[in-house]
Design an enzyme around this catalytic site. Structure first.
Site, short mmCIF file in Angstrom:
data_model
loop_
_atom_site.label_atom_id
_atom_site.label_comp_id
_atom_site.label_asym_id
_atom_site.label_seq_id
_atom_site.Cartn_x
_atom_site.Cartn_y
_atom_site.Cartn_z
N ASP A 138 0.86 -1.36 -0.22
CA ASP A 138 -0.02 -0.22 -0.01
C ASP A 138 0.83 1.20 -0.06
O ASP A 138 1.70 1.40 0.87
CB ASP A 138 -1.00 -0.03 1.18
CG ASP A 138 -2.10 -1.11 1.33
OD1 ASP A 138 -1.98 -2.10 0.45
OD2 ASP A 138 -2.86 -0.95 2.13
N LYS A 201 -7.45 2.76 -2.71
CA LYS A 201 -7.70 2.92 -1.28
C LYS A 201 -8.00 4.14 -0.89
O LYS A 201 -7.56 5.15 -1.29
CB LYS A 201 -6.57 2.12 -0.60
CG LYS A 201 -6.68 2.21 1.02
CD LYS A 201 -5.31 1.45 1.52
CE LYS A 201 -5.32 1.81 2.99
NZ LYS A 201 -3.88 1.11 3.42
N LYS A 237 -10.80 -0.43 -1.45
CA LYS A 237 -10.35 -0.79 -0.14
C LYS A 237 -10.67 0.48 0.44
O LYS A 237 -10.30 1.35 0.33
CB LYS A 237 -8.89 -1.06 -0.09
CG LYS A 237 -8.37 -1.28 1.48
CD LYS A 237 -7.03 -1.76 1.62
CE LYS A 237 -6.26 -1.78 3.24
NZ LYS A 237 -4.98 -2.08 3.21
#
Length: 292
Positions: A138, A201, A237
């Site tokens: 990430d 995300k 996400k």
């Protein structure tokens, strides 16, 4: 017009914040219809169980990982979380202690959460994490470049990070609490996907406001449009502030309504959280449980 501007101009995703809020309200009103033990189990199994503390150490991360091992033995009827998410320097600790098949090693990298350092440092961080066992990485979008409209350098950096990640999933964090508007979140979503992000995300949960349903709605609309144009499915996400079963159920409903059942699997839907697992487990058990 360069290729990035062309991609942005070609999008028909809604940019009006009032319309986004109205659409989200409709979905929230339907969310409870999806409440069931099966959905709660799916939500539990979609969690990236996260520890991102200044106090993290090899010992504490090993203990954190062993709780996932213990959960698999004590609650086999509920499956397991999707991933364990830690700082990049702990990838090997999770790898070496994790016994549960199907749980991925996830890291935050690239000068998380600010994304403020040399691109070369970010690339090295990602590459080292993957070499030490990270299966998911990430990273935070370079917000400064984005706000300056410097899309070329921003995208070049993301492409380099994706290359460094090799076969690991690259999740690009948009920091939607900083971007604020539907129009900005739309631009960041589109640019990240055109740089081959495997997931987009919402948030780091560290500096700005965390996930919001409004941001998630825009992101999912962008994911749907991108899929219709390219045939490539990008995951979603939500992270930062998703703490209760009710909140998680709303994100589940949003993904189901906007993206459809094809996205309701662990390859395309995640919730980044530290406390959510206990909340969902408590809902499944019908009593308060503090396992993690």
């Amino acid at each position: 017009m360069d290729r990035y501007e062309e991609a942005l101009k070609a999008s028909n995703v809604v940019e009006d914040d009032a319309i986004v809020s109205a659409e989200v309200a409709k979905i929230v009103n339907k969310a409870q219809e999806y409440a069931s033990p099966e959905v709660y189990k799916f939500i539990l199994d979609s969690i990236d169980l996260t520890t991102l503390s200044t106090e993290d150490s090899d010992r504490s991360v090993a203990k954190f990982t062993n709780r996932v091992n213990d959960f698999d033995a004590e609650y086999p009827q509920y499956g397991h979380v999707a991933a364990i998410c830690v700082y990049s320097n702990f990838a090997a600790v999770v790898r070496d202690h994790l016994d549960v098949e199907g749980v991925d090693v996830c890291v935050v990298a690239g000068c998380f959460p600010s994304s403020q350092t040399y691109t070369e440092v970010k690339v090295a961080d990602v590459a080292l994490a993957v070499a030490n066992g990270a299966q998911e990485v990430d990273v935070v979008l370079n917000i400064g470049m984005f706000l300056d409209g410097n899309y070329e350098d921003m995208c070049d950096e993301l492409i380099e990070l994706k290359h460094a990640a090799k076969d690991a999933k690259l999740k690009v964090i948009l920091e939607t609490g900083c971007l604020k508007t539907a129009a900005a979140i739309k631009r960041a979503s589109i640019l990240s996907m055109y740089c081959d992000a495997d997931f987009i995300k919402t948030s780091t949960g560290k500096i700005y406001k965390g996930a919001s349903l409004e941001a998630a709605y825009v992101m999912c609309r962008c994911i749907r449009e991108y899929y219709e144009k390219t045939g490539r499915r990008v995951g979603f996400k939500a992270a930062g502030g998703v703490r209760t079963t009710e909140e998680a159920l709303q994100y589940y409903a949003l993904v189901k309504e906007v993206l459809g059942d094809e996205w309701l699997n662990h390859d395309l839907f995640r919730l980044g959280a530290s406390s959510l697992a206990n909340a969902v487990l408590s809902s499944l058990e019908g009593r308060e449980v503090k396992f993690f």
